[in-house]
Design a protein around this motif. Structure first.
Motif, mmCIF file in Angstrom:
data_model
loop_
_atom_site.group_PDB
_atom_site.id
_atom_site.type_symbol
_atom_site.label_atom_id
_atom_site.label_comp_id
_atom_site.label_asym_id
_atom_site.label_seq_id
_atom_site.Cartn_x
_atom_site.Cartn_y
_atom_site.Cartn_z
ATOM 1 N N GLY A 238 0.796 -1.249 0.010
ATOM 2 C CA GLY A 238 -0.454 -0.350 0.239
ATOM 3 C C GLY A 238 0.935 1.526 -0.032
ATOM 4 N N LEU A 239 2.169 0.983 0.900
ATOM 5 C CA LEU A 239 2.622 2.417 1.240
ATOM 6 C C LEU A 239 3.806 2.363 -1.023
ATOM 7 N N ALA A 241 2.723 2.146 -3.254
ATOM 8 C CA ALA A 241 1.180 2.530 -4.594
ATOM 9 C C ALA A 241 0.787 4.395 -4.070
ATOM 10 N N ARG A 242 1.274 4.683 -2.803
ATOM 11 C CA ARG A 242 1.218 6.006 -2.487
ATOM 12 C C ARG A 242 2.004 7.050 -2.632
ATOM 13 N N ASP A 243 3.702 6.230 -2.617
ATOM 14 C CA ASP A 243 5.176 7.021 -2.226
ATOM 15 C C ASP A 243 5.364 5.663 -2.219
ATOM 16 N N LYS A 244 6.312 5.597 -3.854
ATOM 17 C CA LYS A 244 7.328 4.719 -3.932
ATOM 18 C C LYS A 244 8.843 4.829 -3.205
#
Length: 353
Positions: A238-239, A241-244
Motif C-alpha cells: 500500500g505504501l 502505491a501511494r509513495d514509492k
C-alpha cells in the motif's frame, strides 16, 4: 624574580652575610600561568580549549606579565599546586553539557532534552559555545547544506572527538571535500569566524524542533518490524502505491529475522543469543527452519558446535508451532538485536542499496 634578604650567619660570628631568596608574590592567575608554562615546557597539553575564551585570554595576559621565574618561586607554586591536588577527593563537570553527558544514562528523556536546550542556550553572546554543546546529529545537516569552507570552520571550532564523529558520518566524497577545505582556512579572521558561528546558530534556530526524535522512516519501520510478515508486505504494498520513494526507504529501515545473515556480524551472534531466553531461541530456530533457513544456519554456524547441536535437536523435537508462535519467537530475537544496537553493544551492517 623572588625577593632577596641579607641574613647574618651566627656560625661566622655575625660577620658574614648570606643571601636568602624568597618566592615572588603572585596572583592566582599568575600561579596558574606558571603551572601552564611548566606543563608546556614538558610537552604536556593542559587542555586550555576547555576554558571559555575569556578565561583563555586572562591566562595569556597573566603569562605575559610574569617575567623570569626563579627556582624558589617555581618550587613554591608547584608545592602549592600539588598540595591542592592531594586534597582533591572528587571532580565534577565544569559545564552543563558535561553534566548531561555524565547523567544521560540515568535521567529521563524529558529531563535530558530540557537540559540540552538549556546547555545549547549557553552564553548568548558566543555562538560557538552553543554549537559546541549540540549533538552531532543536529550539527551534521550543516556539513551537508553549507559550503565546504564553512563546514571546515565548523569542524575546526569543535573539539577533536566531536569533529571526528561528524566527519566519519558523512559520505566519503563530501568528507574529502571538507577535509581539503580545512587547508583553505588559514587566512580567515576571528571576526569572520564569529559571523559564521552566528549564521550557523541562526540556521539551526530557524528549524522547528520535531515532536519525534526518530524520523518517519524509522518510526514506521520499527512498527512494521513487529507485525507478522503477511501484514507487513500488505502494508508495504500500500505504501508503494501511494509513495514509492518513501516505501523504498521504509524497506531499508526494516530489520526482520530474514535479514540477520546480511546485517549481523558473525562475532556478535553469541552476545545476541545471551540476551534472549533459551526457550525463545529454540522456538525461533524451529520456526525459522522453514521461513528463514539462511538465518537459522547463520546463527547455528556462529555459536559453539555443542550448543548448535543441542539447539538443533531441541528445535527438532518441538511439536509443530502455530504461525503466530513462530513469528513471536523470531520477533524477540530481532528485538534483542535492535536493543543491543541502540545500546552500542553491536553495530549492524548497513543495508544494501
Amino acid at each position: 624574580m623572588g625577593l632577596q634578604l641579607d641574613i647574618c650567619d651566627p656560625a661566622m660570628g655575625g660577620e658574614n652575610m648570606r643571601v636568602v631568596e624568597l618566592p615572588a608574590r603572585l596572583s592566582s592567575q599568575q600561579k596558574a600561568a606558571v603551572i601552564v608554562r611548566l606543563l608546556l615546557s614538558q610537552n604536556v597539553s593542559p587542555a586550555l580549549d576547555r576554558l571559555t575564551p575569556e578565561m583563555q585570554a586572562d591566562l595569556a595576559r597573566a603569562l605575559a606579565s610574569l617575567g623570569p621565574i626563579s627556582r624558589v618561586t617555581l618550587a613554591e607554586v608547584v608545592r602549592e599546586f600539588t598540595a591542592r591536588l592531594d586534597g582533591l577527593a572528587l571532580t565534577t563537570p565544569n559545564t552543563l553539557a558535561d553534566a548531561i553527558a555524565l547523567l544521560e544514562p540515568h535521567i529521563s528523556p524529558t529531563a535530558r532534552d530540557g537540559l540540552r536546550a538549556e546547555a545549547e542556550a549557553g552564553d548568548p553572546t558566543d555562538p560557538w559555545t552553543r554549537l559546541a554543546a549540540m549533538e552531532t546529529d543536529r550539527l551534521r545537516p550543516l556539513l551537508m547544506s553549507e559550503s565546504a569552507e564553512v563546514a571546515a570552520i565548523l569542524l575546526s571550532k569543535l573539539g577533536v572527538a566531536k569533529a571526528a564523529a561528524l566527519l566519519a558520518g558523512l559520505p566519503e566524497a563530501r568528507a574529502q571535500v571538507i577535509a581539503h577545505a580545512v587547508s583553505l582556512t588559514a587566512t580567515v579572521t576571528p571576526a569572520m569566524v564569529e559571523r559564521i558561528g552566528a549564521h550557523l546558530v541562526e540556521q539551526l534556530d530557524s528549524v522547528s524542533e520535531s515532536a519525534f526524535r526518530a524520523s518517519p522512516v524509522d518510526r514506521i519501520g520499527a512498527i512494521l518490524n513487529s507485525v507478522n510478515g503477511a501484514l507487513r508486505e500488505a502494508l508495504l504494498g500500500g505504501l508503494e502505491a501511494r509513495d514509492k520513494g518513501f516505501a523504498i526507504e521504509v524497506r531499508r529501515a526494516i530489520f526482520t529475522f530474514q535479514h540477520i545473515p546480511k546485517r549481523v556480524e558473525p562475532a556478535d551472534v553469541p552476545r545476541i543469543l545471551r540476551r534472549v531466553d533459551p526457550d525463545v531461541v529454540t522456538r525461533a530456530i524451529a520456526a525459522g527452519i522453514e521461513q528463514a533457513p539462511l538465518s537459522v544456519e547463520f546463527l547455528l554456524e556462529n555459536m559453539s558446535k555443542r550448543l548448535a547441536e543441542q539447539i538443533r535437536d531441541d528445535a527438532g523435537s518441538l511439536p509443530t508451532l502455530r504461525p503466530d508462535e513462530g513469528e513471536a519467537a523470531m520477533a524477540e530475537v530481532v528485538t534483542a538485536i535492535r536493543a543491543l544496537e541502540e545500546e552500542g553493544e553491536i553495530r549492524l551492517i548497513p543495508p544494501e542499496d
